[in-house]
Design a protein around this motif. Structure first.
Motif, PDB file in Angstrom:
ATOM      1  N   TYR A 103       0.728  -1.113   0.046  1.00  0.00           N
ATOM      2  CA  TYR A 103      -0.073   0.006   0.092  1.00  0.00           C
ATOM      3  C   TYR A 103       0.934   1.472  -0.205  1.00  0.00           C
ATOM      4  O   TYR A 103       0.603   2.375  -0.584  1.00  0.00           O
ATOM      5  CB  TYR A 103      -1.095  -0.030   1.353  1.00  0.00           C
ATOM      6  CG  TYR A 103      -2.136  -1.080   1.072  1.00  0.00           C
ATOM      7  CD1 TYR A 103      -2.945  -0.939   0.102  1.00  0.00           C
ATOM      8  CD2 TYR A 103      -2.046  -2.299   1.698  1.00  0.00           C
ATOM      9  CE1 TYR A 103      -3.968  -2.154  -0.030  1.00  0.00           C
ATOM     10  CE2 TYR A 103      -2.934  -3.323   1.707  1.00  0.00           C
ATOM     11  CZ  TYR A 103      -3.888  -3.048   0.710  1.00  0.00           C
ATOM     12  OH  TYR A 103      -4.882  -4.230   0.676  1.00  0.00           O
ATOM     13  N   THR A 107       0.319   4.066  -3.262  1.00  0.00           N
ATOM     14  CA  THR A 107       0.151   5.175  -2.749  1.00  0.00           C
ATOM     15  C   THR A 107       1.489   6.242  -2.855  1.00  0.00           C
ATOM     16  O   THR A 107       1.049   7.352  -2.507  1.00  0.00           O
ATOM     17  CB  THR A 107      -0.850   5.406  -1.498  1.00  0.00           C
ATOM     18  OG1 THR A 107       0.255   4.741  -0.428  1.00  0.00           O
ATOM     19  CG2 THR A 107      -1.946   4.459  -1.354  1.00  0.00           C
ATOM     20  N   ALA A 110       1.828   7.687   0.583  1.00  0.00           N
ATOM     21  CA  ALA A 110       0.677   8.201   1.385  1.00  0.00           C
ATOM     22  C   ALA A 110       0.439   7.350   2.825  1.00  0.00           C
ATOM     23  O   ALA A 110      -0.144   7.613   3.873  1.00  0.00           O
ATOM     24  CB  ALA A 110      -0.255   8.565   0.661  1.00  0.00           C
ATOM     25  N   PHE A 111       0.272   5.981   2.684  1.00  0.00           N
ATOM     26  CA  PHE A 111       0.043   4.941   3.428  1.00  0.00           C
ATOM     27  C   PHE A 111       1.595   4.559   4.070  1.00  0.00           C
ATOM     28  O   PHE A 111       2.241   4.106   3.066  1.00  0.00           O
ATOM     29  CB  PHE A 111      -0.577   3.806   2.992  1.00  0.00           C
ATOM     30  CG  PHE A 111      -0.805   2.768   4.035  1.00  0.00           C
ATOM     31  CD1 PHE A 111      -1.901   2.839   4.918  1.00  0.00           C
ATOM     32  CD2 PHE A 111      -0.017   1.807   4.402  1.00  0.00           C
ATOM     33  CE1 PHE A 111      -2.187   1.929   5.981  1.00  0.00           C
ATOM     34  CE2 PHE A 111      -0.312   0.619   5.373  1.00  0.00           C
ATOM     35  CZ  PHE A 111      -1.100   0.883   5.978  1.00  0.00           C
ATOM     36  N   THR A 285      -5.808   7.010   2.982  1.00  0.00           N
ATOM     37  CA  THR A 285      -4.854   7.567   1.925  1.00  0.00           C
ATOM     38  C   THR A 285      -5.448   8.777   1.515  1.00  0.00           C
ATOM     39  O   THR A 285      -4.748   9.508   1.040  1.00  0.00           O
ATOM     40  CB  THR A 285      -4.336   6.692   0.871  1.00  0.00           C
ATOM     41  OG1 THR A 285      -5.568   6.126   0.200  1.00  0.00           O
ATOM     42  CG2 THR A 285      -3.802   5.214   1.035  1.00  0.00           C
TER      43      THR A 285
END
Length: 344
Positions: A103, A107, A110-111, A285
Motif C-alpha cells: 500500500y 500510494t 501516503a500509507f 490515504t
C-alpha cells in the motif's frame, strides 16, 4: 432493527423493518482499543455463541500480537529492538508488515506504517501534540523503505535511528477478516464483523441487503449517504474519531507521513473492497493524497469503490458508486436501471 455499534464509528449498519428473531445473535466487546461487534444468524444458539466466542478470542489474540500499547507484543518488541538488530517475529505479523509496503508503493508513501516515528508524540486523550521542533527531529525516521524485511527468517530491522511502526491503519481490517474466516469455517452464512471503523459482511440479511449509512462528519445523527451491501467489506476513516481541537486546529489520528501533521484533505473516507484488510489499508490515504488522486487509484483497482466527504461538504464517489444523474423535468422514467442508485 438498528445495529448499535460504537458511536465514534463513521458507519452505521441499519436493517430495515426486520422482525426481531432469537436466531439473530449479537455481542459487543472492547478489544484493540475499540468496540468490536459480531452479529450472525444461527440455527443453533449454542453453536452461534461458540462462533462468537471464537471470533472474540481471535481478535484478542491479534491484539496481543500486534498492539503497540502492549509492551510484550511482538510489534512492541520490533519498536524496542529493531534499531539495534533484526527482530524475528511470527510469519503472520511479518506478512502483514510486508503487505503494508504494498500500500505504501501504490500510494507513493501516503500509507506508511512508519508514520508512528512521529505519531507516537500525539496523545489525543491528554490533548498533546508535538512541537514543530519535535516533528523536525523525528520526521526523517518516517520512511517505509528503511524497513529491512528478511523473508527467509521473518525478521524486521530498522535502518534509520528512531523508527517506529504502528499497524493501526491495517491491523483492525486484518482482524475483521480473520473473524470472518472463522465464521465461514463454522458454516455461518449471514453475519457482520466490525472492529472500529472496519466491517465485513457475510452474505445478506436473510434476503435483504445490509443498509449501510455513512454519517455526517459534524453530526452523528445525520447521514451523508446510504448504501445497500452484501458479501463485502467496508472501512470508514474520519477526522472526528480520535481528535482534539486547539486554537482552531483539529489534531486527529490520521497523520500525513510527509509532514508529521494531521492530514486534512478530506473529512471522511469510505472504501469498499472484498476484504477489510484491503479497505482498511486504503481508507486513510485520501486524507493525505486528496480525494481526486485517491479516486484515480481506487478507480484503477478492480473490486474497489469509495465515497469521500470533502472539507467544503462536497461528496465524491468512485466510478462504481456515483449516484444516477437527475432526469430532466417531465422526462419519462427509464424502463430499466443499469445501476442501483445510491441516494446522497
Amino acid at each position: 432493527m438498528t445495529l448499535r455499534i460504537a458511536p465514534l464509528l463513521a458507519l452505521l449498519l441499519v436493517v430495515r423493518t426486520t422482525p426481531a428473531s432469537a436466531d439473530w445473535m449479537q455481542r459487543t466487546e472492547a478489544i484493540m482499543g475499540t468496540r468490536c461487534y459480531v452479529e450472525l444468524w444461527a440455527d443453533d444458539p449454542v453453536k452461534g455463541n461458540d462462533a462468537i466466542d471464537a471470533v472474540m478470542a481471535e481478535l484478542r489474540r491479534i491484539d496481543a500480537l500486534m498492539s503497540h500499547y502492549k509492551p510484550e507484543s511482538q510489534l512492541s518488541q520490533i519498536n524496542q529492538y529493531a534499531n539495534e538488530r533484526p527482530v524475528q517475529v511470527d510469519k503472520e505479523l511479518f506478512d502483514l508488515i510486508k503487505l503494508s509496503t504494498y500500500y505504501s508503493q501504490i500510494t507513493d508513501g501516503a500509507f506508511d506504517i512508519t508514520y508512528a516515528s512521529v505519531g507516537y508524540l500525539y496523545d489525543y486523550r491528554r490533548h498533546i501534540h508535538p512541537t514543530e521542533e519535535q516533528i523536525r527531529q523525528t520526521l526523517p525516521a518516517v520512511n517505509w523503505r528503511n524497513m529491512l524485511l528478511d523473508e527467509a527468517h521473518h525478521t524486521v530491522r530498522f535502518e534509520y535511528p528512531g523508527m517506529r511502526i504502528d499497524l493501526g491503519g491495517i491491523g483492525k481490517g486484518y482482524a475483521v477478516d480473520r473473524g470472518v474466516e472463522i465464521l465461514k469455517t463454522r458454516g455461518i452464512t449471514h453475519a457482520v464483523v466490525t472492529a472500529g471503523g472496519d466491517s465485513r459482511i457475510i452474505g445478506d440479511h436473510m434476503g435483504r441487503p445490509w443498509l449501510v449509512a455513512i454519517r455526517h462528519p459534524d453530526d452523528p445523527k445525520k447521514v451523508v449517504t446510504r448504501i445497500p451491501l452484501s458479501d463485502t467489506a467496508m472501512s470508514t476513516s474520519g477526522d472526528y474519531e480520535r481528535y482534539f481541537d486547539e486554537n482552531g486546529v483539529r489534531y486527529h489520528h490520521i497523520i500525513d507521513p510527509r509532514t508529521g501533521h494531521p492530514a486534512s484533505r478530506v473529512r471522511s473516507a469510505t472504501v469498499l473492497a472484498p476484504t477489510a484488510t484491503q479497505t482498511d489499508g486504503m481508507s486513510k490515504t485520501a486524507f493525505v493524497l486528496g480525494a481526486e488522486k485517491a479516486l484515480e487509484i481506487i478507480n484503477g483497482m478492480p473490486g474497489f469503490d469509495a465515497v469521500f466527504v470533502l472539507p467544503d461538504g462536497r461528496v465524491l464517489y468512485s466510478n462504481g458508486m456515483r449516484p444516477a444523474a437527475p432526469r430532466p423535468a417531465g422526462a419519462a422514467p427509464p424502463a430499466t436501471a443499469a445501476n442501483p442508485r445510491v441516494s446522497p
